[in-house]
Write an enzyme that holds these catalytic residues in place. Structure first.
Site, short mmCIF file in Angstrom:
data_model
loop_
_atom_site.label_atom_id
_atom_site.label_comp_id
_atom_site.label_asym_id
_atom_site.label_seq_id
_atom_site.Cartn_x
_atom_site.Cartn_y
_atom_site.Cartn_z
N SER A 1 0.86 -1.18 0.00
CA SER A 1 0.00 0.00 0.00
C SER A 1 0.90 1.24 0.00
CB SER A 1 -0.92 -0.08 1.22
OG SER A 1 -1.73 1.05 1.33
N TYR A 5 -4.73 8.22 -6.48
CA TYR A 5 -3.91 7.13 -5.96
C TYR A 5 -4.26 6.71 -4.53
CZ TYR A 5 0.72 5.38 -4.27
OH TYR A 5 1.76 4.68 -3.71
N LYS A 48 -5.09 2.97 -2.51
CA LYS A 48 -4.21 2.40 -1.49
C LYS A 48 -4.96 2.20 -0.18
CE LYS A 48 -0.30 1.99 -3.78
NZ LYS A 48 0.22 0.65 -4.09
N1 LIG Z 1 8.14 4.80 -5.03
C1 LIG Z 1 7.50 5.30 -3.97
O1 LIG Z 1 7.85 6.36 -3.48
C2 LIG Z 1 6.36 4.55 -3.34
C3 LIG Z 1 5.76 3.45 -3.94
N2 LIG Z 1 4.75 2.78 -3.32
C4 LIG Z 1 4.14 1.59 -3.93
O2 LIG Z 1 5.10 0.54 -3.94
C5 LIG Z 1 4.93 -0.27 -5.11
C6 LIG Z 1 6.24 -0.30 -5.91
O3 LIG Z 1 6.56 1.02 -6.25
P1 LIG Z 1 7.65 1.41 -7.38
O4 LIG Z 1 8.77 0.45 -7.33
O5 LIG Z 1 7.89 2.86 -7.23
O6 LIG Z 1 6.80 1.13 -8.70
P2 LIG Z 1 7.11 1.44 -10.25
O7 LIG Z 1 6.11 2.43 -10.73
O8 LIG Z 1 8.55 1.75 -10.47
O9 LIG Z 1 6.77 0.01 -10.92
C7 LIG Z 1 5.47 -0.45 -10.99
C8 LIG Z 1 5.42 -1.84 -11.56
O10 LIG Z 1 4.06 -2.26 -11.66
C9 LIG Z 1 3.84 -2.83 -12.96
N3 LIG Z 1 2.43 -2.67 -13.32
C10 LIG Z 1 1.73 -1.51 -13.40
N4 LIG Z 1 0.48 -1.75 -13.80
C11 LIG Z 1 0.36 -3.09 -13.96
C12 LIG Z 1 -0.71 -3.95 -14.38
N5 LIG Z 1 -1.90 -3.46 -14.70
N6 LIG Z 1 -0.47 -5.27 -14.45
C13 LIG Z 1 0.74 -5.76 -14.13
N7 LIG Z 1 1.78 -5.01 -13.74
C14 LIG Z 1 1.59 -3.68 -13.66
C15 LIG Z 1 4.83 -2.06 -13.86
O11 LIG Z 1 5.20 -2.75 -15.03
P3 LIG Z 1 4.43 -2.56 -16.46
O12 LIG Z 1 4.34 -1.10 -16.72
O13 LIG Z 1 5.26 -3.32 -17.43
O14 LIG Z 1 3.10 -3.20 -16.27
C16 LIG Z 1 6.03 -1.99 -12.93
O15 LIG Z 1 6.76 -3.20 -12.98
C17 LIG Z 1 3.77 0.35 -5.86
O16 LIG Z 1 2.59 -0.32 -5.52
C18 LIG Z 1 3.73 1.78 -5.36
O17 LIG Z 1 2.46 2.35 -5.45
C19 LIG Z 1 4.27 3.18 -2.11
C20 LIG Z 1 4.82 4.25 -1.47
C21 LIG Z 1 5.92 5.01 -2.03
C1 LIG Z 2 1.82 15.58 13.46
C2 LIG Z 2 1.68 15.18 12.10
C3 LIG Z 2 2.97 14.97 11.37
C4 LIG Z 2 2.73 14.62 9.94
C5 LIG Z 2 3.96 14.68 9.08
C6 LIG Z 2 3.56 14.75 7.64
C7 LIG Z 2 4.50 14.06 6.71
C8 LIG Z 2 3.80 13.49 5.53
C9 LIG Z 2 4.59 12.47 4.81
C10 LIG Z 2 3.79 11.72 3.82
C11 LIG Z 2 4.61 10.77 3.02
C12 LIG Z 2 3.85 10.26 1.86
C13 LIG Z 2 4.68 9.35 1.01
C14 LIG Z 2 3.90 8.95 -0.21
C15 LIG Z 2 4.60 7.93 -1.00
C16 LIG Z 2 3.81 7.48 -2.17
O1 LIG Z 2 2.97 6.66 -2.06
C17 LIG Z 2 4.12 8.15 -3.46
N1 LIG Z 2 5.51 8.23 -3.72
C18 LIG Z 2 3.41 7.51 -4.60
O2 LIG Z 2 4.13 6.55 -5.24
#
Ligand SMILES: NC(=O)C1=CN([C@@H]2O[C@H](COP(=O)(O)OP(=O)(O)OC[C@H]3O[C@@H](n4cnc5c(N)ncnc54)[C@H](OP(=O)(O)O)[C@@H]3O)[C@@H](O)[C@H]2O)C=CC1
Ligand SMILES: CCCCCCCCCCCCCCCC(=O)[C@@H](N)CO
Length: 320
Positions: A166, A180, A184
């Site tokens: 998530s 988004y 999540k």
């Molecule tokens: N990076 C961040 O800062 C954060 C990320 N997350 C979550 O963590 C997870 C990993 O993130 P991250 O490494 O940045 O992701 P990326 O965006 O770099 O990669 C996403 C992957 O998902 C695949 N994908 C997307 N849609 C589909 C689909 N419909 N079917 C199958 N595969 C799919 C893509 O491949 P393809 O396009 O080939 O399908 C790719 O391999 C995600 O769920 C993201 O939301 C959460 C918090 C922070």
């Molecule tokens: C007293 C209250 C204190 C609160 C502090 C506030 C700080 C907020 C941080 C939020 C971080 C969000 C990361 C999102 C990552 C993500 O999912 C995206 N990169 C999408 O891929």
């Protein structure tokens, strides 16, 4: 159920890049017998990823074993291999059914499933297209929902470890993430229900803060300034670091996993009718209760005021 990298069949959705790829590398390099299946939509990306992981491992071994190890190119679901790929749009239920039929035929039904597929298009609500809106739900929620359902049907009696990715935004939704964060949050809700229903499963939910990945680089391009400002305290950490933190936390028996201190705080502030199994959970609860009384109301008041001011100053323009 102990989390271990060894002797598993692990299915990694979103395994072609970012965190999913990092986990695939980790299993490939740190476990000897584990079979890994990476799934995403793009076959070209999957093939590149598999080749890269094998080549890296081969080169590393070459220096140790003086070139004794043969490097084989990736082939889709070649039973000789430990690393497999399967191109599939996981937001389509029928495609996920086909994937599981193939896995069943090849005796590759997973013992662990990592639902890493996901991604966000951070923009202000009015700036999003209809397609981007539905992609938010499809890529994040439906990919996970479909895979979780097929695993639940496939593994009626055996133990299984389902790991769902998530985001901190599920616990703290804010400006810029309308496409988004709701998807999540839906995953968090699904996790709570599946933990009650799927009694032979261990179900973990990861709430990462920002980490570097291909997806993260892309989202920075459209992300509104106000969004960057609010999430400032969650500085993007390297992908490998996020992967190692998550694996360590899972191995420590934790099922609600965060990747940075801000994530731990926000998880603590999220009280309610769900059971939490995170690191330092007792301290987190006390912190959560106290900060809900003493800090959160003032923080939210300040935050809302600041966001309204920002919109006034940007005068309803496409403020990103
Ligand atoms: N990076 C961040 O800062 C954060 C990320 N997350 C979550 O963590 C997870 C990993 O993130 P991250 O490494 O940045 O992701 P990326 O965006 O770099 O990669 C996403 C992957 O998902 C695949 N994908 C997307 N849609 C589909 C689909 N419909 N079917 C199958 N595969 C799919 C893509 O491949 P393809 O396009 O080939 O399908 C790719 O391999 C995600 O769920 C993201 O939301 C959460 C918090 C922070
Ligand atoms: C007293 C209250 C204190 C609160 C502090 C506030 C700080 C907020 C941080 C939020 C971080 C969000 C990361 C999102 C990552 C993500 O999912 C995206 N990169 C999408 O891929």
């Amino acid at each position: 159920m102990k989390y271990t990298l060894e002797d598993q069949v692990v299915l990694i959705t979103g395994g072609s890049q970012g965190l999913g790829k990092e986990f695939a590398k980790k299993y490939y390099n740190e476990a000897e017998n584990t079979k890994i299946i990476v799934v995403s939509r793009s076959e070209a990306k999957l093939l590149d990823t598999c080749n890269e992981i094998r080549l890296e491992a081969h080169l590393r071994k070459e220096t140790i074993d003086e070139g004794q190890v043969q490097h084989k190119l990736a082939a889709p679901l070649d039973p000789e291999q430990r690393l497999f790929y399967y191109p599939c749009d996981l937001s389509c239920y029928e495609s996920v059914e086909c994937l599981f039929d193939v896995l069943r035929d090849l005796d590759l039904l997973p013992t662990q499933t990592l639902c890493c597929a996901g991604g966000s298009v951070p923009k202000l609500f009015r700036g999003l297209s209809g397609n981007e809106l539905s992609q938010g739900m499809d890529i994040n929620y439906k990919t996970t929902l479909n895979v979780a359902h097929q695993v639940a049907l496939a593994e009626q009696t055996r133990e299984h470890h389902l790991i769902i990715f998530s985001s901190v935004t599920a616990l703290y939704p804010f400006v810029g993430y309308s496409q988004y964060a709701p998807a999540k949050a839906a995953m968090k809700s699904l996790v709570a229900i599946l933990r009650q229903e799927l009694t032979n499963f261990r179900i973990s939910c990861v709430y990462p803060g920002n980490f570097e990945s291909e997806g993260f680089t892309l989202e920075q391009v459209t992300k509104p300034e106000i969004t960057k400002l609010i999430e400032g305290p969650s500085d993007a950490i390297p992908c490998k670091q996020a992967c190692d933190i998550i694996a360590k936390s899972l191995a420590g028996g934790h099922d609600d996993v965060f990747t940075d201190f801000v994530g731990w705080m926000i998880m603590g502030m999220d009280l309610g009718l769900t059971v939490k199994k995170s690191r330092f959970v007792a301290l987190q609860w006390v912190f959560g209760v106290l900060s809900n009384i003493l800090v959160v109301p003032f923080y939210m008041f300040g935050c809302s005021w600041y966001i309204r001011k920002w919109f006034r100053e940007n005068d309803g323009k496409k403020a990103n």
